[in-house]
Scaffold this active site. Structure first.
Site, mmCIF file in Angstrom:
data_model
loop_
_atom_site.group_PDB
_atom_site.id
_atom_site.type_symbol
_atom_site.label_atom_id
_atom_site.label_comp_id
_atom_site.label_asym_id
_atom_site.label_seq_id
_atom_site.Cartn_x
_atom_site.Cartn_y
_atom_site.Cartn_z
ATOM 1 N N CYS B 33 23.573 7.892 41.188
ATOM 2 C CA CYS B 33 23.129 8.993 40.280
ATOM 3 C C CYS B 33 21.699 9.385 40.479
ATOM 4 O O CYS B 33 21.193 10.141 39.556
ATOM 5 C CB CYS B 33 23.929 8.187 38.930
ATOM 6 S SG CYS B 33 23.084 7.281 38.082
ATOM 7 N N CYS B 102 18.957 10.159 31.246
ATOM 8 C CA CYS B 102 18.026 9.332 31.903
ATOM 9 C C CYS B 102 17.561 8.226 30.892
ATOM 10 O O CYS B 102 17.210 7.008 31.266
ATOM 11 C CB CYS B 102 16.822 10.089 32.469
ATOM 12 S SG CYS B 102 17.390 11.389 33.740
#
Lengths: 391, 125
Positions: B33, B102
């Site tokens: 990812c 994130c």
């Protein structure tokens, strides 16, 4: 701070001569080209001149084979959906490739999901090349069209268009190419290549944004997707974007002048940049094909680092570039093009695309070669992947 | 697209690097990812006396890592465990919506490093 623009694959600087050619169509010849009066006639005359300029650049037989659109994506949509809907009684199979621009892929997916078409997405090798043999094998009785891009927007690979178009012709398949990155940046001759339909966009070769064209060989039927006007011979309704079209025509005229010399200059800068990066940075992956490549395209993956961080760091040094990392693609996956060439997600996240134009100078290439190694090193020092690799 | 604070932490990351003999250490995320974060801590008298991070990821991933180390340093383990991805993002004057995943990593990595420390303590104790 130095300012280096090397994102010409995204868009280019408008040529000052293009802007100059457009200006009178804002201030004086601003009539609607469909009007009867002199204002309208002047505008129409400008549009027909631009049509001829575009015809000449791609060596079409007849200016009426050029349809003005709002850009590359619309040209792709009109070619694919317009042709498929007008010819669906002949068959419902389309061939394309895994590395097309979304302007081609998404219309194909739409036809699959909503209109009962079937689509073959041809794979590519690790240089991003479609095999002519795979293409020939994919043609079926019900194949009506194929769409394979000329030069890839991300990795620059230039496909064997002439061979693919010939294979299509042999089997009665209409051949479209998305040549948005190629036209104006390398010689493109629709007659020599045997292309039936071709998409191009003005802002990729120093024309204005929001205007493009679709070349459609005479005799090919399309359904319009803009209904509500008789413009472009009923193939694309909407008041003409006169100034944009004038700009496209002028950009086409300028691009066609001394094109081989310009290609040579850009190719030389490109190769210097490629060589400089390869000599100064290790643990990198060269993306695309070494020779069959768009003149201005450089694309590498830098292992252990992520593309967006790289772009931010370059931007802080005044360098404008782009990446196929997930963060810049707007999804969680990195570029479908890089994945199709067989790269892992991890490596694909670290991609960097530098795209040159005629306005780039050698000292800008030198500047990037000077700054990039330090930036890559700094990001690698920060990366836990680099650390575990060294252990 | 990023706040000044994000760019400040991205350009001058705090507490970045390796740590010799950490008391607790953890890595979260995965390369698929595009985000991996590693946090190492030293603990003295139940407080985080030193902290280091390493990150593979976008600008937001780097900035949130840097920010979480700054926020956690000097705090008791219990206080540090109260830090969340949301508080980290807020301390950076916010993140673009697509980047919120994130920032999850930063607090996660810290919590896991504390967990690693506690488990080691149990074994030694």
């Amino acid at each position: 701070m130095k300012s280096v623009y090397m994102d010409n694959g995204a868009t280019t600087r408008t040529h000052p001569e293009v802007l100059k050619a457009m200006e009178p169509y804002f201030l004086e010849n601003y009539g609607n080209p469909s009007s009867v009066h002199s204002f309208g006639r002047d505008a129409l005359q400008g549009i027909e001149k631009a049509r001829e300029q575009v015809r000449k650049l791609i060596n079409a037989r007849d200016p009426q084979e050029i349809i003005f659109t709002s850009g590359g994506t619309e040209s792709d949509n009109l070619a694919i959906i317009g042709f498929a809907m007008a010819n669906r009684k002949k068959g419902k199979h389309i061939i394309t490739s895994a590395i097309e621009h979304h302007g081609v892929l998404h219309p194909c997916e739409y036809l699959e999901k909503e209109m009962g078409f079937s689509v073959t997405y041809l794979p590519v090798d690790k240089t991003g090349m479609v095999a002519v043999e795979d293409f020939q094998k994919a043609i079926r009785e019900d194949t009506i069209m194929a769409s394979i891009m000329m030069g890839n927007n991300e990795i620059g690979t230039v496909q064997p268009i002439k061979e693919l178009a010939e294979a299509s012709k042999d089997r009665g398949v209409v051949f479209h190419t998305d040549a948005v990155q190629a036209v104006g940046n390398m010689p493109v001759d629709v007659q020599d290549l045997g292309i039936d339909m071709l998409s191009l966009s003005a802002h990729k070769f120093h024309g204005p944004k929001g205007v493009g064209a679709l070349f459609v060989r005479k005799g090919i039927k399309l359904h319009p997707h803009m209904h509500g006007g008789a413009q472009e011979k009923n193939r694309r309704g909407s008041t003409h974007n006169t100034t944009g079209i004038i700009g496209l025509g002028k950009a086409a005229e300028i691009a066609g002048k001394n094109l081989p010399e310009k290609v040579e200059k850009i190719t030389r800068l490109r190769d210097k940049l490629i060589q400089g990066i390869e000599e100064n940075i290790d643990e990198i992956v060269f993306n695309g094909h070494r020779e069959k490549r768009l003149p201005g395209n450089v694309n590498f993956c830098f292992r252990y680092i992520e593309g967006e961080s790289l772009l931010l760091s370059l931007d802080l040094e005044g360098i404008a570039a782009s990446s196929g990392s997930a963060c810049t693609s707007g999804s969680l996956d990195p570029s479908h093009v890089l994945l199709a060439t067989g790269l892992s997600h991890e490596v694909a996240h670290g991609s960097l695309r530098l795209t040159l134009s005629l306005f780039n100078e050698e000292e800008e290439v030198d500047y990037i070669i000077e700054r990039l190694p330090g930036i890559v090193d700094k990001l690698r020092q920060m990366s836990p992947l680099y650390q575990s690799k060294r252990k | 697209m990023y706040s000044e604070k994000v760019m400040n932490h991205f350009t001058n990351p705090r507490n970045m690097g390796d740590m010799e003999n950490p008391d607790g250490k953890a890595q979260v995320g995965n390369p698929t990812c595009g985000d991996i974060m590693e946090i190492a801590i030293k603990v003295e008298d139940n407080r985080i006396s030193d902290i280091r991070f390493k990150t593979f990821g976008c600008g937001a991933a780097v900035a949130t890592s840097s920010m979480v180390t700054e926020m956690a340093k000097g705090k008791t383990l219990e206080e540090a465990e109260q830090l969340t991805n949301k508080t980290v993002a807020e301390a950076l004057d916010g993140l673009p919506p697509v980047k919120m995943h994130c920032s999850n990593l930063a607090a996660d990595a810290l919590h896991k490093a504390i967990q690693d420390y506690r488990e080691k303590q149990k074994k030694e104790g």
